[in-house]
Design an enzyme around this catalytic site. Structure first.
Site, PDB file in Angstrom:
ATOM      1  N   GLN A 547      -0.646   9.226   4.977  1.00 45.66           N
ATOM      2  CA  GLN A 547       0.623   9.846   5.392  1.00 45.66           C
ATOM      3  C   GLN A 547       1.449  10.372   4.220  1.00 45.66           C
ATOM      4  OE1 GLN A 547       3.688   7.611   7.899  1.00 45.66           O
ATOM      5  NE2 GLN A 547       2.633   8.930   9.357  1.00 45.66           N
ATOM      6  N   HIS A 592       8.555   8.220  -1.475  1.00 44.16           N
ATOM      7  CA  HIS A 592       8.320   9.464  -0.733  1.00 44.16           C
ATOM      8  C   HIS A 592       8.410  10.679  -1.626  1.00 44.16           C
ATOM      9  CE1 HIS A 592       9.423   6.561   2.395  1.00 44.16           C
ATOM     10  NE2 HIS A 592       8.535   7.222   3.126  1.00 44.16           N
TER      11      HIS A 592
END
Ligand SMILES: Cc1ncc(C[n+]2csc(CCOP(=O)(O)OP(=O)(O)O)c2C)c(N)n1
Ligand SMILES: [Mg+2]
Length: 803
Positions: A547, A592
């Site tokens: 992801q 992230h």
């Protein structure tokens, strides 16, 4: 005692007796190899030995249940299994101990792997697939405990996919999904996360997998109480057992010395997995290690006298022998004769293997001695060279390295001399190195015509009315074509299926292509890569999605230990065309927005690592990769999905070349090399630099492994004479790698008028928020100021001091 065959294929008692004796022969053959093999290490002929002694019997049972088309994903104890299937001879085993580099002699890895690592060949000489349904298959072992488990999941899942997928040409890979993937693992290794993650995923996916746990109570010196809750793996796994209401595992437990029970258990397991696609665990208990764990230590150090006695009494071969005698299958005399015969046979195999091993470099030794003699004769340093020669004469069985050392040292004594004898020695040495090095270094990547770097570029086509769309739309619509064009392609990951990934690059595709091809998975990065690995080994074209780039570290062990080195460790006999898709670089916060490219390019040699600056380039990479058969990692730019790009007309067809840089802005004053999201920062800085009269050339590296195989960057530096590499990895990370490539490999140092530089992120993880990003990663001002400072240093009149 009931010793009737009880197998589905009814055979006569005589046949059964023959089968038992043939099994006993293999058990003894394998054991004798273990005993003599260990001696080869102790006498120094081999470096390390790890053998299958004490685990012979269950492997004979597993071999019986193993059918053509099936796959093994196991570990270093499985020599008996391999021998039972005729995939390993005693001579092969000794060659692997000696590390013979001839693949014909050492078929498991041409001397690259330690003994105990087993492989079958999936590829023809030209690199195309063999018919894997016609042979028994073993995926290449790795040494890391439980490292074989993630791959096992994918090998089993491939059967399920072949049973389900329509329009896939399965002829070389599957007979309607009837193949079982057989895993083996030691008891202690079941403590590893990889094992537990695989068990859970297999239970969820319901795939035809049979995992055998060879339980000898120990993991090297550490006993069971440290490994398994309740000291019992079956008990520990009890919650995974299927019930009449809920799917799960079939759990079998069987003693490792009990021949008939083993045969029944394995046949049973095979039927359940093969027909019902239900995973099975066979916990094989009461196994032993007659010689201890490996050649690196003796088990008398850590096992009690009682335990050692117990092991002697319950050795599976011993108990098998006793059972054969008790049941009157044959006589003591016959067994003794058989054992004697086998010892002779193994001794002979050992002798022949050693002679063959020596024969691979013996002639070189002879020649080198002659050359040294001749050169010594001509040289004022005769005494020194003669000493080297005499040492080589005294060393009757030199290693290759000892010959290389002798030759290279002798040449030093010939510096400044010129005679044909010297020249001959120099030529011999160069040739010897040239010939020897590939034995250790070839086949890291596909070297054949279909290699990824050979896939020709196909440019995106635009027409006049081309619309600007969000980058993710280009990806999505390109994926749609890709799945239409490649019926064996599938993609899976966390949130990949139903919502079409977290950035909707697969939006709506599950509806069109179904839940099997566009699939959600649990949150388990390691086994997502394992699914991809196993399915790629069986001819499917999996795209495994991680992801976010920052989470790839969970799967890094499998990627580096298994995927990246698969071609290398099999000497090009297996391939794993797996695409790993992820997204990363700058966005928000520590987990992230990372860009740990240095860590990845250094741990994943053997894979292609592609870092496209936008979604068109990314889509083009996927199209290219589908045309080749090599593993690759594609990192999409997390902050690029909503940026506008022109939508190409030839979706599914355009191909971004691998190994080729792209000049995105030409200039004359300085060369700026970057990639991914940072490239946009660099492009902005280049615009601003132009305003102060600095004309920078901007190059997008885009493929980091391999970087710029055409050496276009040095051509730019030849023109600009200045070089800066910019990225958002830590200092000394990927930017340093690129700089080395340009300076060392491409020889750019000779064209430089200013010191080359790198601009990278700070050494820490990127802080959260826009300010966190600005102060953690290189920004436009950083690039501008650094470049300006370089120009100032070389021409202070035109570029007066800025700061
Ligand atoms: C990830 C990893 N950690 C440690 C090792 C070193 N090591 C090799 S074998 C072994 C013990 C394995 O025991 P078990 O799984 O019970 O297998 P056995 O050798 O007893 O058959 C260890 C710790 C390794 N190879 N890989
Ligand atoms: Mg063990």
């Amino acid at each position: 005692m009931d010793i009737s065959p009880k197998t589905s294929n009814d055979i006569s008692f005589d046949d059964f007796k023959t089968q038992i004796l043939s099994d006993y022969k293999i058990a003894v053959l394998s054991r004798t190899c273990s005993l003599l093999g260990r001696k080869e290490v102790l006498t120094g002929k081999a470096k390390f030995g790890i053998f299958g002694d004490g685990k012979e019997l269950p492997q004979l049972a597993m071999a019986k249940a193993f059918k053509n088309g099936d796959w093994r994903s196991g570990y270093y104890r499985d020599q008996t299994f391999m021998m039972a299937l005729g995939l390993l001879t005693p001579k092969d085993l000794f060659h692997s101990l000696y590390a013979t580099t001839d693949i014909e002699m050492e078929p498991m890895s041409a001397g690259r792997q330690m003994g105990g690592h087993y492989v079958t060949y999936s590829l023809n000489e030209d690199g195309s697939w063999k018919n894997l349904t016609q042979q028994k298959n073993s995926s290449a072992d790795i040494s890391c405990t439980a490292g074989q488990m993630p791959r096992l999941l994918g090998l089993a899942q491939a059967s399920k996919m072949y049973r389900k997928l329509k329009n896939v040409d399965a002829s070389k890979f599957s007979d309607n999904g009837n193949e079982v993937a057989w895993g083996t693992i030691g008891n202690a290794s079941t403590s590893e996360g990889m094992f537990l993650e695989t068990i859970n995923a297999a239970g969820v996916l319901q795939v035809p997998m049979v995992i055998s746990i060879w339980d000898d109570d120990y993991g090297i010196s550490v006993p069971a109480e440290y490994h398994a809750t309740k000291e019992d793996i079956s008990e520990m796994l009890a919650g995974f057992e299927r019930t009449s209401e809920k799917p799960g595992f079939e759990m079998l437990k069987v003693k490792g010395w009990d021949y008939t029970a083993l045969m029944h258990a394995y046949e049973n397991a095979s039927d359940i997995a093969r027909e019902e696609h239900v995973p099975v665990v066979i916990h094989v208990t009461e196994l032993t290690q007659p010689q201890g764990h490996s050649s690196s230590g003796s088990h008398e150090r850590y096992k009690s006298k009682e335990r050692l006695n117990w092991e002697r009494e319950n050795d599976c071969n011993k108990r098998f022998r006793e059972w054969i005698l008790e049941t009157g299958i044959t006589s003591e005399e016959e067994l003794s004769a058989l054992e004697k015969n086998i010892t002779k046979q193994v001794r002979l195999a050992k002798k022949e293997a050693w002679a063959e091993y020596l024969s691979t470099h013996g002639p070189h030794r002879k020649k080198l001695i002659a050359l040294l003699e001749a050169a010594a004769h001509k040289s004022p340093n005769k005494n020194f060279i003669s000493k080297i020669k005499n040492d080589l004469i005294a060393n009757e069985e030199p290693l290759k390295k000892e010959m290389a050392q002798a030759a290279r040292k002798a040449i030093r004594y010939l510096i400044g001399e010129a005679h044909p004898e010297k020249e001959e020695l120099v030529n011999w040495t160069k040739n010897f190195l040239l010939e020897t090095q590939p034995k250790y270094s070839a086949d890291l990547y596909n070297e054949g015509p279909n290699r990824a770097t050979n896939i020709p570029e196909v440019k995106p086509v635009y027409d006049d009315g081309t619309e600007d769309v969000d980058g993710r739309i280009i990806l999505r619509d390109n994926f749609e074509k890709l799945f239409e064009n490649n019926p064996n392609a599938l993609v899976f990951g966390e949130d990949t299926g139903n919502i079409g990934d977290v950035n909707q690059g697969l939006e709506g595709l599950q509806k069109k292509f179904g839940k099997d091809r566009i699939a959600d998975t649990g949150i388990r990065e390691t086994t997502i890569i394992g699914q991809g690995t196993g399915m790629a080994l069986r001819g499917l074209r999996p795209i495994a999605e991680i992801q976010y780039l920052d989470y790839i570290f969970y799967a890094l062990a499998t990627l580096t230990d298994d995927v990246a080195c698969l071609r290398y460790r099999t000497f090009g006999k297996q391939k794993v065309p797996l695409i790993v898709r992820t997204r990363g670089h700058r966005l928000e916060g520590i987990w992230h927005s990372g860009s740990p490219m240095g860590a990845l390019i250094h741990s994943l040699r053997g894979m292609y690592i592609l870092s496209p600056r936008n979604m068109t380039q990314a889509a083009g990479f996927y199209n290219t990769l589908m045309k080749t058969d090599e593993p690759a990692l594609v990192i999409e730019s997390l902050n690029g999905y909503r940026l506008k790009e022109k939508k190409p007309q030839n979706l599914g067809d355009f191909c971004t070349p691998i190994g080729k840089v792209e000049t995105v802005k030409s200039g004359t004053d300085i060369t700026l090399v970057s990639y991914g999201s940072t490239l946009r920062i660099v492009e902005q800085a280049a615009k601003e630099l132009l305003e102060v009269g600095i004309d920078a050339e901007v190059i997008d590296a885009q493929t980091l492994l391999p970087f710029d195989i055409y050496h276009d960057t040095v051509k730019s530096v030849e023109k600009t004479n200045r070089l800066v590499v910019i990225d958002e990895d830590v200092p000394g990370g990927c930017s340093a790698y690129i700089l080395t490539e340009i300076l060392e490999k491409q020889g750019a140092y000779q064209f430089l008028d200013s010191a080359p530089h790198t601009i990278s992120a700070k050494a820490h993880r990127p802080a959260y928020g826009s300010d966190g990003d600005y102060f953690s990663k290189p920004n436009t001002e950083d690039v501008f100021e650094k470049v300006y400072a370089i120009m100032h240093e070389s021409d202070p009149d035109s570029f007066p001091k800025l700061l």
